[in-house]
Structure formats: structure tokens, C-alpha cells
Motif scaffolding. Structure first.
Motif, PDB file in Angstrom:
ATOM      1  N   LEU A   1       1.517   4.873   1.224  1.00  0.00           N
ATOM      2  CA  LEU A   1       1.071   5.502   1.998  1.00  0.00           C
ATOM      3  C   LEU A   1       0.943   7.095   1.713  1.00  0.00           C
ATOM      4  CD1 LEU A   1       2.818   4.003   5.352  1.00  0.00           C
ATOM      5  CD2 LEU A   1       0.609   3.520   4.120  1.00  0.00           C
ATOM      6  N   ARG A   2       1.115   7.354   0.594  1.00  0.00           N
ATOM      7  CA  ARG A   2       1.050   8.724   0.043  1.00  0.00           C
ATOM      8  C   ARG A   2      -0.425   8.922  -0.462  1.00  0.00           C
ATOM      9  NH1 ARG A   2       5.639  11.687  -1.401  1.00  0.00           N
ATOM     10  NH2 ARG A   2       6.413  10.619   0.238  1.00  0.00           N
TER      11      ARG A   2
ATOM     12  N   SER B   1       7.135   5.545  -0.049  1.00  0.00           N
ATOM     13  CA  SER B   1       6.315   5.336   1.184  1.00  0.00           C
ATOM     14  C   SER B   1       5.401   3.979   0.791  1.00  0.00           C
ATOM     15  CB  SER B   1       5.486   6.404   1.935  1.00  0.00           C
ATOM     16  OG  SER B   1       6.479   7.505   2.181  1.00  0.00           O
ATOM     17  N   VAL B   2       6.036   2.885   0.596  1.00  0.00           N
ATOM     18  CA  VAL B   2       5.210   1.866   0.022  1.00  0.00           C
ATOM     19  C   VAL B   2       5.494   0.790   1.324  1.00  0.00           C
ATOM     20  CG1 VAL B   2       5.183  -0.043  -1.448  1.00  0.00           C
ATOM     21  CG2 VAL B   2       5.455   2.249  -2.408  1.00  0.00           C
ATOM     22  N   ARG B   3       4.231   0.511   1.826  1.00  0.00           N
ATOM     23  CA  ARG B   3       4.264  -0.415   2.893  1.00  0.00           C
ATOM     24  C   ARG B   3       3.545  -1.955   2.508  1.00  0.00           C
ATOM     25  NH1 ARG B   3       0.128  -0.145   8.112  1.00  0.00           N
ATOM     26  NH2 ARG B   3       1.444  -1.444   9.553  1.00  0.00           N
TER      27      ARG B   3
ATOM     28  N   LYS C   1       0.686  -6.982   5.770  1.00  0.00           N
ATOM     29  CA  LYS C   1       0.512  -8.215   6.123  1.00  0.00           C
ATOM     30  C   LYS C   1      -1.034  -8.673   5.987  1.00  0.00           C
ATOM     31  CE  LYS C   1       4.615  -7.047   8.439  1.00  0.00           C
ATOM     32  NZ  LYS C   1       5.063  -6.080   9.409  1.00  0.00           N
TER      33      LYS C   1
ATOM     34  N   LYS D   1       0.765  -1.398   0.053  1.00  0.00           N
ATOM     35  CA  LYS D   1      -0.018  -0.078  -0.227  1.00  0.00           C
ATOM     36  C   LYS D   1       0.952   1.157   0.022  1.00  0.00           C
ATOM     37  CE  LYS D   1      -3.440   2.359   2.381  1.00  0.00           C
ATOM     38  NZ  LYS D   1      -4.327   2.691   3.622  1.00  0.00           N
TER      39      LYS D   1
ATOM     40  N   GLN E   1      -3.571  -6.674   8.180  1.00  0.00           N
ATOM     41  CA  GLN E   1      -3.676  -5.241   8.051  1.00  0.00           C
ATOM     42  C   GLN E   1      -4.396  -5.143   6.742  1.00  0.00           C
ATOM     43  OE1 GLN E   1       0.519  -5.004   7.690  1.00  0.00           O
ATOM     44  NE2 GLN E   1       0.714  -4.352   9.845  1.00  0.00           N
TER      45      GLN E   1
END
Ligand code: SF4
Ligand code: SF4
Ligand code: SF4
Ligand SMILES: [Zn+2]
Lengths: 618, 48
Positions: free
Chosen positions: B10-11, B38-40, B43, B8, B46
Motif C-alpha cells: 500500500l506504499r 504496509s503489505v496487504r 483476498k 499488495k 479485492q
């Protein structure tokens, strides 16, 4: 090379491999395996009597398989030391029934079938990595028919064919009928500058190599018809354009376009090349006697061994990365290690010699110094606080920390080798490490100063010295517009940004925090920024668990040349900042109100332990 | 074959799948939509 072999101050270890490197700049210990040659190199006078009697023939690698060599052989006529060597995989062995012929004929008794590898320990002050390159194998490019048609050869094979010491004694002949070809084609950029197959980069040397080959062929065989198929010719160096002109004046035809297909006439074994000439827009067919594929250069495929030994870093292309492209172009990131030649990037002989001379001169500075000055920015360990957990050692990109977990010997920084990235400081779970000149106290004071007034109006930006901070600088000098709400804290590396710093900024009311560093391929501390990414990922999880939106912590890789990107990120962060509500900032502050820094926790624990011990003593 | 994982940004909030090898070397990530790093990795628990 002969001069090198004879030089009193140069010890040449050929047919040897570096197996271990320890120590640091000025004090390296290197373990080298000198492989058994089975021939005493000091006694052998290269009379070649053994070579004559050896019954085993295998393809000669140096002659690109165009001719054969024996099991006892010399890799190339100019080899230094000028001595024979036995290829034990091919040798029939010293069993009188099997063979042993070389032993019989060698008057000087140099042959020893039981010779063992020798381990040599060297103490050196500096190391130059000049491990060279590999070349691209064009087999996967079916359309060029390299494996199907014998008269399609690579530029490396061409070199052997035209060389006076080559398999045809310098008579340029085509493989199928051993006649001198009348028409010959060259295809450029084979395995280079391609998004799909081979490599994306330009191999740097192939254009000029082909131009040189055409001039050479024209000198040897005037009248031979030559065609070069190319995308664009890169003749950028001194006198290169002149040579290109000479080639064209000699009648070589340069056709802009890379062939889509090569076929063979089964009767004549001639080749038919189909190409779209992009200058005329016509599809053309060319009949050729021979075709040379101008193959690209690859990084050494076994380069990871030396990379690990010397903690080097590699670019995305796989070549070794220099410490700084402009300011330290021959230094490796590890102090006392230098790079020369194609190990660093494809380059021609002149550039290789230039770089090697520079590397030697850089090494000389270290060797001539009794003491060397190191950067004052290194890390320091508070021995009392350290639990010898070894986490810092694992994180250190340079492995310049000595610590012994088993015997509880606290960490000690080898300052001569420490590059000052600060990753150990950020990773130490006990706050035992800090950095000279970028101490925790200094960074914390900066966070406090930034958020002292109107914290809601500000975005805290951690920027690494080499890339992101320079990106900000570039945005500034380029007069790019971005909102003025960002406050930058410079660290040497993004790896220095401790989770304590980030959480503390949130505790003081920062709406948005950005951690920024170099792109992975540009990290100035080998791979320290991988630790940044891991840490930020953990922080996202941590924030989420606390009920804080992870989006408020941002991560960005910005290079020194990316002023535009810096400005864009700043504008985007400003939009994000405006959306952060007062309530969520208050909630975060409250969630973090009991935040204790790692070092405070450790100190408290040490004090409690001490008090307990005193109580017991009383 | 490399495994895939959900990420995901985050921006911009964009969710996407990308090859992911938990044992392989870390690679630089960028959102295919907005290019932010900002890439997460999301899991299981989430993912919404
Ligand atoms: S012993 Fe080995 S190297 Fe010597 S002649 Fe026989 S095959 Fe050749
Ligand atoms: S990480 Fe910290 S506690 Fe662990 S060994 Fe290194 S300095 Fe000591
Ligand atoms: S500052 Fe960087 S280079 Fe120095 S010891 Fe720590 S991790 Fe290693
Ligand atoms: Zn995005």
C-alpha cells in the motif's frame, strides 16, 4: 553442583519437568513432575553393584555413543544426586525369568520397579530459566562426510575423547585404529554464520573452544600437527587473544578458508581435505588423520513448552528474548522471570556464570521485598461495561487477565503481572478497558489537538514507546532531514492503537495515518504487535468498504536503531499526503460522521437496558 | 508445501506472491520492492 545439592535453602529437583505455571511475580504456583527413577535416590550410595550385574548395554549418550552404559546407570560420574537410575525402555524388568538382577544385589534395597512419577506443587516468587542449548547436527553438510567417515568427529565428541573421564580415559585416539593421530584438522563455523544451511548467527563459543583444544592437544601430545580452517577468528574476550597467540606459537596452522570437500583414503582411513586458502588464493589439499567439526549451538529444540508456560518470547533465532537488551538484559518480558546461560543466547562458561549471578541477584530483589513496586501503566476494566467475552484474555500476551465467560464474571487485570501494552484495551469490543496514563481520553485529545488546524497538512503517526518513537528520536539526534508535517502520538505499544483512534483521526480530516511499532522479533510485549497487524488489516478492509482508499492507513515496523528508516518513511508519507485530495478527505469525514466509539455504544446500550428494566419495574 | 497468496504494497502499489499459511503464526511482511511493511493480503474479491 555438589554444594548446590547440599545447600539448606536449595531444593534440587533433577530428572523433573515443569508442567504448569500459574500466578504472577512474587506468587507463582509451579507444578513439577518428578519422574520415577526406580531407585531410591536417598538410599542409593552409588556402590555400582547393580551396574555390574545388569546384562543390558546401550550406547552411552553422555559419552556421545563412544562407549556403552547399562540399563541401570548414572548419567555422568559427577551427577548430583549421586544415585543410579533405571532406563525403563532398556530394562528387561523385574520378572525373575527376564532379569531382576539389580534388585537381588542391592543391599540397601533401593530398587523399586513400581515407583511412580511424583507431582510436586511449589510456591515461588521468581523463576530463572536456564534450560541450556542443543548442538547442531552436521549430517546435512555432505561435503564434510560426518556420517560417512569415522575419523570425522564433532567438537562435542572431541571433548569426550580428550576427557580423563571419557571412554578412552583421556587418551586421544582416532576411532578407526585407536592410535593417537599425528595430524588433525578443525573446521570452524559448522552450522553457524551460514545463510543456506544451519544458522545465520555466530555461535560465540566455537572459535575459543577450538583454540583451547589445540593448546590442550599440544600440551598432551607435543608434536602433533594441527590445522584450523576458518572464516575469521573471533577472539574478543579477556585473555582470548593471548590464548590464540599461544596456539599459533605452538605451531598450529590457521588457514583462512572453509573446505569444499573431505574425502577418505579407503586403505589408511586418512582424510583428504580440499580448501581454497583465501589468503593466498590457492586451492590446497591437506592430508589429515582426523578432522574435528566445530559445531554451532542451537536453541533448545523443545523450548516451546517452557515458552508457553511462562509466556516468554523468542528471537528469530529461537533463543529466549530478554526484556530489554541494554536495560534489562537478564529479565524475561514476564515480570518475575529471568534468563541465564545459553537459553538466552550462546555463551561461554564465564558469561553464563555472570548472567546466572545477575539473574539470581535480580530474583533476590523480589524475594526480599514484602511488596514490589509495579509500573503505574497498567490497564483497568470498567466492570459494568464488561460482558466477560474473554477477548481481552486471548489478546493479552501475558495472560494476566482473569475473566470467566461461562459464569459471566467480568475481566479483572492482575496488575502485578500486567505490562501495560494496552492490547486488551484496543481489542475489547465494548470499550471496557482503558490504560492508566495512556487513557482513551488523553489519546483522543491529542488527535483533536493535532487536527484542530489545517488537518490536510498533517500526517498522524502513532509510534510505540520502545522502537518507533526511539527511531524518530534517533533520526532527530542524527540530524536526518525529513518533512515537518508529521505529528507523533506515543503509545507504549502499537498494540494499544485502537481502531477508534484511527477512524477518529480520519473523521477529523487526517489525510494519512501511520501506525508504527517494533519489528516482530523486537516486540517489547512478547507478541502484542501481531495484534496491531491484524487490526490494521481489518481496518484496511473496513476503509475499503466505506469507499476510503486503504492506502491512507499505513503500517510500519521501525526499530530504535532505524533512524534512517524513520526519515525515509516520513519522506514517503509526505509524498502520499500531498496526493490526498480535499474531496476524498471530505468524503471520508462524511462517511465517518456518525462514528461512535465502542465505549459510547456500550454505554448507550447499558442505559437503554436500564431504562427498559425501570419501565418494566414500574 | 506452504500455500501462496497475493499481497499488495500500500506504499508503492507493487503486487507480489508470497507463501502464506492462514493457520500459521503471523509473520512480518515487507514489500520486496520498497521494503514498506504496509503489505496487504489481497483476498479474491479485492484482486483486480
Ligand atoms: S532389572 Fe533392568 S536394570 Fe536391573 S539388572 Fe536387569 S536389566 Fe538391568
Ligand atoms: S474484552 Fe472487554 S468485554 Fe470482553 S472480557 Fe475483556 S474487558 Fe470484558
Ligand atoms: S495491558 Fe497488556 S499486559 Fe496488561 S492486561 Fe492488557 S493486554 Fe495484558
Ligand atoms: Zn512497496
Amino acid at each position: 553442583m555438589m554444594d548446590v545439592g547440599r545447600h539448606p535453602n536449595i531444593k534440587l529437583l533433577t530428572y523433573s519437568e515443569v508442567e504448569e505455571v500459574s500466578g504472577y511475580v512474587g506468587n507463582f504456583n509451579v507444578k513439577v513432575r518428578k519422574k520415577a527413577r526406580y531407585v531410591d535416590e536417598n538410599e542409593c550410595n552409588a556402590c555400582a553393584e547393580c551396574f555390574k550385574v545388569c546384562p543390558v548395554a546401550v550406547p552411552d549418550e553422555f559419552q556421545q555413543g563412544f562407549s556403552s552404559r547399562k540399563a541401570i546407570y548414572m548419567q555422568l560420574p559427577q551427577a548430583v544426586p549421586s544415585s543410579y537410575i533405571i532406563d525403563m525402555e532398556a530394562c528387561l524388568g523385574n520378572n525373575p525369568i527376564a532379569c531382576g538382577k539389580c534388585l537381588e544385589v542391592c543391599d540397601k534395597k533401593c530398587i523399586d520397579y513400581d515407583m511412580q512419577d511424583e507431582m510436586i506443587d511449589l510456591k515461588v516468587g521468581a523463576i530463572i530459566v536456564a534450560t541450556g542449548m542443543d548442538v547442531y547436527d552436521p549430517t546435512e553438510l555432505d561435503e564434510y562426510g560426518y556420517r560417512s567417515f569415522e575419523n570425522v568427529i564433532t567438537s562435542m565428541e572431541f571433548e569426550r575423547l580428550i576427557c580423563a573421564g571419557g571412554p578412552a580415559q583421556g587418551h586421544f585416539i582416532r576411532p578407526t585404529d585407536e592410535k593417537t593421530p599425528k595430524t588433525i584438522g578443525f573446521i570452524q563455523c559448522v552450522g553457524s554464520r551460514s545463510e543456506k544451511r544451519g544458522n545465520r548467527y555466530c555461535s560465540n563459543i566455537c572459535c575459543m573452544n577450538t583454540i583451547k583444544d589445540t593448546v590442550l592437544l599440544n600440551d598432551h601430545y607435543p608434536g602433533i600437527e594441527m590445522k584450523v580452517f576458518y572464516m575469521d577468528i573471533r577472539a574478543f574476550g579477556k585473555a582470548f587473544e593471548d590464548l590464540f597467540r599461544r596456539s599459533k606459537e605452538a605451531g598450529v596452522k590457521y588457514i583462512r578458508g572453509l573446505p569444499g570437500e573431505v574425502r577418505e583414503d579407503p586403505k589408511t582411513r586418512d582424510l583428504i581435505v580440499t580448501v581454497e586458502n583465501t589468503t593466498t588464493g590457492e586451492v590446497e589439499q591437506h592430508e589429515l588423520d582426523m578432522l574435528v567439526l566445530s559445531i554451532g549451538v542451537l536453541p533448545r529444540q523443545d523450548g516451546s513448552g517452557i515458552q508457553k508456560l511462562l509466556t516468554l518470547s523468542r528471537t528469530a533465532d529461537g533463543f529466549f528474548m530478554e526484556s530489554h537488551p541494554k536495560l534489562k538484559p537478564v529479565d524475561a518480558p514476564t515480570k518475575g522471570v529471568f534468563l541465564a546461560g545459553c537459553a538466552e543466547f550462546p555463551k561461554d562458561v564465564k558469561d553464563s556464570v555472570t548472567q546466572a549471578s545477575a539473574a539470581a541477584a535480580r530474583a533476590e530483589i523480589i524475594l526480599n521485598a514484602d511488596k514490589i513496586k509495579v509500573e503505574a501503566i497498567t490497564s483497568m476494566v470498567d466492570k459494568e461495561m464488561c460482558t466477560a467475552c474473554e477477548i481481552c484474555y486471548r489478546a493479552c500476551p501475558y495472560k494476566c487477565i482473569e475473566v470467566d465467560r461461562e459464569n459471566k464474571i467480568p475481566a479483572q487485570i492482575i496488575e502485578a503481572a500486567c505490562a501495560g501494552c494496552g492490547t486488551c484495551g484496543a481489542e475489547c469490543p465494548f470499550g471496557a478497558v482503558t490504560m492508566r496514563h495512556f487513557t482513551d481520553d488523553q489519546i483522543i485529545a491529542q488527535i483533536e489537538a493535532i487536527l484542530d488546524e489545517d488537518p490536510m497538512e498533517k500526517t498522524v503517526v502513532f509510534a510505540c514507546n520502545w522502537c518507533s518513537y526511539q527511531g524518530a528520536d534517533f533520526a532527530g539526534i542524527s540530524r536526518l532531514q525529513y518533512p515537518p508535517n508529521q505529528r507523533i502520538i506515543r503509545t507504549m505499544c502499537s498494540g494499544r492503537v485502537d481502531e477508534d483512534f484511527v477512524l477518529y483521526a480520519f473523521k477529523l480530516g487526517a489525510p494519512i495515518v501511520l501506525v508504527s511499532g517494533c519489528h516482530f522479533a523486537d516486540c517489547h510485549y512478547i507478541d502484542a504487535n501481531r495484534w496491531t497487524q491484524k487490526r490494521v488489516e481489518k481496518l484496511w478492509d473496513k476503509l475499503e468498504k466505506m469507499g476510503v482508499r486503504p492506502e491512507r492507513l499505513q503500517l510500519e515496523w521501525i526499530s530504535a536503531a532505524e533512524g534512517q528508516k524513520f526519515a525515509k518513511v516520513m519522506r514517503e508519507l509526505e509524498e502520499m499526503r500531498k496526493k490526498v485530495t480535499k474531496e476524498e478527505v471530505e468524503f471520508t469525514k462524511n462517511a465517518l460522521k456518525d462514528l461512535k466509539f465502542k465505549r459510547e455504544k456500550r454505554k448507550a446500550k447499558l442505559q437503554a437496558d436500564k431504562a427498559k428494566a425501570e419501565k418494566v419495574a414500574v | 508445501m506452504a500455500e501462496e497468496a497475493t499481497f499488495k504494497c500500500l506504499r508503492c502499489g507493487h503486487e507480489f506472491k508470497m507463501p502464506f499459511d492462514p493457520k500459521g503464526p503471523l509473520v512480518e511482511r515487507a514489500c520486496p520492492k520498497c521494503q514498506s511493511n504496509s503489505v496487504r493480503r489481497m483476498k479474491e474479491e479485492q484482486k483486480k
